[in-house]
Design a protein around this motif. Structure first.
Motif, short mmCIF file in Angstrom:
data_model
loop_
_atom_site.label_atom_id
_atom_site.label_comp_id
_atom_site.label_asym_id
_atom_site.label_seq_id
_atom_site.Cartn_x
_atom_site.Cartn_y
_atom_site.Cartn_z
N MET A 58 49.97 85.24 23.09
CA MET A 58 51.27 84.61 23.29
C MET A 58 52.18 84.94 22.12
O MET A 58 51.78 84.82 20.96
N GLU A 59 53.39 85.37 22.42
CA GLU A 59 54.35 85.64 21.36
C GLU A 59 54.88 84.34 20.79
O GLU A 59 54.94 83.32 21.47
N LYS A 60 55.28 84.41 19.53
CA LYS A 60 55.74 83.22 18.83
C LYS A 60 57.01 82.64 19.47
O LYS A 60 57.92 83.36 19.84
N VAL A 61 57.00 81.33 19.59
CA VAL A 61 58.16 80.59 20.09
C VAL A 61 58.70 79.79 18.91
O VAL A 61 57.95 79.11 18.22
N SER A 62 60.00 79.88 18.68
CA SER A 62 60.64 79.09 17.63
C SER A 62 61.42 77.97 18.27
O SER A 62 62.14 78.18 19.24
N ILE A 63 61.27 76.76 17.72
CA ILE A 63 62.04 75.61 18.19
C ILE A 63 63.18 75.40 17.20
O ILE A 63 62.96 75.25 16.00
N LEU A 64 64.40 75.43 17.73
CA LEU A 64 65.60 75.35 16.90
C LEU A 64 66.36 74.06 17.17
O LEU A 64 66.46 73.63 18.32
N PRO A 65 66.95 73.47 16.12
CA PRO A 65 67.76 72.27 16.32
C PRO A 65 69.14 72.65 16.89
O PRO A 65 69.53 73.82 16.90
N TYR A 66 69.86 71.63 17.31
CA TYR A 66 71.20 71.83 17.86
C TYR A 66 72.12 72.52 16.87
O TYR A 66 72.13 72.23 15.67
N SER A 67 72.91 73.43 17.38
CA SER A 67 74.04 74.01 16.65
C SER A 67 75.10 74.34 17.69
O SER A 67 74.79 74.55 18.87
N LEU A 107 63.82 78.83 31.32
CA LEU A 107 64.22 79.88 32.26
C LEU A 107 63.01 80.43 33.01
O LEU A 107 61.91 80.53 32.44
N PRO A 108 63.18 80.78 34.28
CA PRO A 108 62.05 81.28 35.08
C PRO A 108 61.27 82.41 34.41
O PRO A 108 60.04 82.43 34.46
N LYS A 109 61.95 83.34 33.76
CA LYS A 109 61.25 84.48 33.16
C LYS A 109 60.36 84.09 31.98
O LYS A 109 59.51 84.88 31.58
N ALA A 110 60.55 82.89 31.45
CA ALA A 110 59.75 82.46 30.30
C ALA A 110 58.71 81.39 30.67
O ALA A 110 57.97 80.92 29.80
N ARG A 111 58.66 81.01 31.92
CA ARG A 111 57.68 79.99 32.33
C ARG A 111 56.27 80.56 32.25
O ARG A 111 56.06 81.76 32.37
N GLY A 112 55.31 79.68 32.00
CA GLY A 112 53.93 80.11 31.85
C GLY A 112 53.57 80.48 30.42
O GLY A 112 52.45 80.91 30.15
N GLN A 113 54.49 80.31 29.49
CA GLN A 113 54.27 80.65 28.09
C GLN A 113 54.06 79.40 27.22
O GLN A 113 54.09 79.50 26.00
N LYS A 114 53.91 78.24 27.85
CA LYS A 114 53.74 76.95 27.16
C LYS A 114 54.98 76.53 26.38
O LYS A 114 54.92 75.73 25.46
N GLU A 123 63.35 79.58 21.30
CA GLU A 123 63.65 81.01 21.23
C GLU A 123 62.34 81.79 21.39
O GLU A 123 61.35 81.49 20.73
N TRP A 124 62.36 82.74 22.31
CA TRP A 124 61.18 83.54 22.61
C TRP A 124 61.65 84.97 22.88
O TRP A 124 62.62 85.16 23.62
N GLN A 125 60.99 85.92 22.29
CA GLN A 125 61.37 87.33 22.43
C GLN A 125 62.85 87.56 22.10
O GLN A 125 63.54 88.31 22.77
N GLY A 126 63.33 86.85 21.07
CA GLY A 126 64.70 87.03 20.61
C GLY A 126 65.77 86.41 21.48
O GLY A 126 66.96 86.70 21.30
N GLU A 127 65.37 85.56 22.41
CA GLU A 127 66.34 84.97 23.35
C GLU A 127 66.09 83.47 23.49
O GLU A 127 64.96 83.00 23.43
N ILE A 128 67.16 82.71 23.68
CA ILE A 128 67.03 81.28 23.95
C ILE A 128 66.62 81.12 25.41
O ILE A 128 67.35 81.53 26.32
N VAL A 129 65.43 80.55 25.63
CA VAL A 129 64.88 80.47 26.98
C VAL A 129 64.56 79.04 27.44
O VAL A 129 64.18 78.83 28.59
N GLY A 130 64.73 78.06 26.54
CA GLY A 130 64.43 76.69 26.92
C GLY A 130 65.19 75.70 26.08
O GLY A 130 65.68 76.04 24.99
N THR A 131 65.30 74.49 26.60
CA THR A 131 66.03 73.45 25.88
C THR A 131 65.58 72.07 26.35
O THR A 131 65.04 71.92 27.45
N VAL A 132 65.81 71.07 25.51
CA VAL A 132 65.54 69.68 25.86
C VAL A 132 66.47 68.80 25.04
O VAL A 132 66.81 69.14 23.90
N GLY A 133 66.89 67.69 25.63
CA GLY A 133 67.76 66.75 24.92
C GLY A 133 67.07 65.42 24.70
O GLY A 133 66.16 65.04 25.44
#
Length: 153
Positions: free
Chosen positions: A1-10, A84-91, A57-67
């Motif tokens: 699994m490629e690294k996923v970064s969790i980023l705060p609001y900006s 996003l559908p293309k990033a589902r299944g990556q936990k 952020e996954w593969q250099g793109e923002i693919v998920g969010t939560v509030g």
């Protein structure tokens, strides 16, 4: 699994809160006025009152969010989680959910609530995996929701 970064609001990430959530809301439901208010103005509706929006952020793109909407000093509501559908299944949803719970705990919360709909079976399974449990739902909260869950921190 490629690294996923969790980023705060900006402000630069704010448009993803709308675009990612619009995808699933319009697929299953319809955008309601409260959706648009939260998604178009997250700073005013969530951040300034003491909540947060996190992004994945996954593969250099923002693919998920939560509030996280602040309900009181000790309670938050988990809202608008989407991947996003293309990033589902990556936990990514699991990582976002855990990051949201960790953030709420750091704010001194003792409980995180969420409202959902049982047709979103993968989301409900994810919430259960995170440790949320179903509780009785009060009438008239959200039109499209038929399930309420809580997580005690």
């Amino acid at each position: 699994m490629e690294k996923v970064s969790i980023l705060p609001y900006s402000e630069s990430l704010a448009p993803y809160f709308l675009s990612i959530n619009r995808e699933w809301i319009e697929k299953y439901f319809a955008m309601e006025p409260f959706d648009l208010a939260q998604l178009q103005s997250p700073c005013e509706t969530l951040i300034n009152p003491g909540g947060e929006v996190l992004f994945a952020e996954w593969q250099g793109e923002i693919v998920g969010t939560v509030g996280l909407k602040k309900m009181s000093n000790r309670q938050y509501e988990l809202i608008k989680m989407g991947v996003l559908p293309k990033a589902r299944g990556q936990k990514i949803g699991l990582l976002l959910g855990q990051a949201a719970l960790d953030w709420a705990k750091k704010q001194g919360a003792v409980k995180v609530l969420l409202y959902s709909n049982s047709i979103l079976a993968p989301a409900i399974a994810l919430y259960r995996k995170l440790g949320f449990r179903e509780i009785p739902m009060e009438p008239g909260t959200y039109q499209r929701c038929d399930i309420k869950m809580e997580y005690l921190l």
